[in-house]
Design a protein around this motif. Structure first.
Motif, PDB file in Angstrom:
ATOM      1  N   UNK A  40       0.831  -1.217   0.000  1.00  0.00           N
ATOM      2  CA  UNK A  40       0.000   0.000   0.000  1.00  0.00           C
ATOM      3  C   UNK A  40       0.858   1.258   0.000  1.00  0.00           C
ATOM      4  N   UNK A  41       2.044   1.165   0.590  1.00  0.00           N
ATOM      5  CA  UNK A  41       2.957   2.314   0.657  1.00  0.00           C
ATOM      6  C   UNK A  41       3.792   2.467  -0.618  1.00  0.00           C
ATOM      7  N   UNK A  42       3.629   1.537  -1.576  1.00  0.00           N
ATOM      8  CA  UNK A  42       4.332   1.668  -2.843  1.00  0.00           C
ATOM      9  C   UNK A  42       5.530   0.759  -3.035  1.00  0.00           C
ATOM     10  N   UNK A  43       5.804  -0.122  -2.082  1.00  0.00           N
ATOM     11  CA  UNK A  43       6.912  -1.067  -2.222  1.00  0.00           C
ATOM     12  C   UNK A  43       6.586  -2.045  -3.353  1.00  0.00           C
ATOM     13  N   UNK A  44       7.593  -2.367  -4.172  1.00  0.00           N
ATOM     14  CA  UNK A  44       7.379  -3.306  -5.281  1.00  0.00           C
ATOM     15  C   UNK A  44       8.271  -4.536  -5.206  1.00  0.00           C
ATOM     16  N   UNK A  45       9.116  -4.634  -4.168  1.00  0.00           N
ATOM     17  CA  UNK A  45       9.986  -5.795  -4.006  1.00  0.00           C
ATOM     18  C   UNK A  45       9.806  -6.354  -2.598  1.00  0.00           C
ATOM     19  N   UNK A  46       9.377  -7.625  -2.545  1.00  0.00           N
ATOM     20  CA  UNK A  46       9.215  -8.331  -1.275  1.00  0.00           C
ATOM     21  C   UNK A  46      10.103  -9.576  -1.287  1.00  0.00           C
TER      22      UNK A  46
END
Length: 197
Positions: A40-46
């Motif tokens: 939701x905060x915009x992170x695209x790498x987990x």
């Protein structure tokens, strides 16, 4: 970028996500809620990190969530799990199965991202000669998240080691809101966080 549901997601398209905050999720009950908040905060790498063993239903749920949000999911330590669960890549450290065998890894994961943890010039030199996509370098600062992280290298150490590669670098170890700007100023592509999340 096309949605993650696109079955033709290539290695090159995955590699375009290698920038910004890289969230490492330890296997725990609230992991999916943490992942949702990060996305939701915009992170695209987990990254899924399960030091005591993969929990199948958690990894499947995390994989589905990443696809729904057009994020990439990396599995820590276990390239076979990355392949089995159709994840976007694997991250390995020295001593992990496959760390020294990038040719075998690439054969088994032709379109997946491969990241290696490197803490020395020798490890970076080896990674530069391998068919990998990014490097994790650190521990930059003292960290409570990894007992065997070694002595912190500091900002100067990060800058010096990152200068030894053209691959995207994920700085890791003790990154916080207070020091992430200093890490960003080194020019590395990613800031990997665990406890800061």
């Amino acid at each position: 970028m096309a949605t993650h549901a696109d079955a033709t997601l290539t290695r090159a398209r995955r590699a375009r996500s290698l920038h910004g905050i890289y969230v490492i999720l330890n296997e725990q009950l609230e992991m999916l809620n943490i992942a949702k908040a990060a996305l939701d905060a915009g992170v695209t790498v987990l990254q899924y990190r399960a030091k005591l063993g993969i929990v199948t239903e958690h990894l499947r749920a995390l994989r589905l969530l990443a696809r729904e949000r057009d994020a990439i999911l990396i599995v820590n330590d276990d390239w076979r799990a990355a392949k089995t669960f159709d994840c976007d890549g694997v991250h390995l450290g020295p001593g992990d199965n496959g760390f020294s065998g990038a040719d075998e890894l690439r054969f088994n994961l032709p379109d997946a991202l491969i990241g290696l943890s490197c803490g020395t010039i020798e490890e970076i030199t080896g990674a530069n000669a391998a068919d990998v996509d990014y490097l994790g370098i650190g521990s930059v600062f003292p960290t409570p998240s990894k007992a065997d992280a070694g002595a912190p290298i500091g900002i100067d150490g990060l800058r010096a080691l990152a200068a030894q590669t053209r691959l995207p670098v994920a700085a890791i170890g003790g990154l916080t809101l207070q020091n992430v700007a200093e890490v960003r100023a080194t020019g590395v592509a990613l800031a990997a966080v665990i406890s800061a999340i």
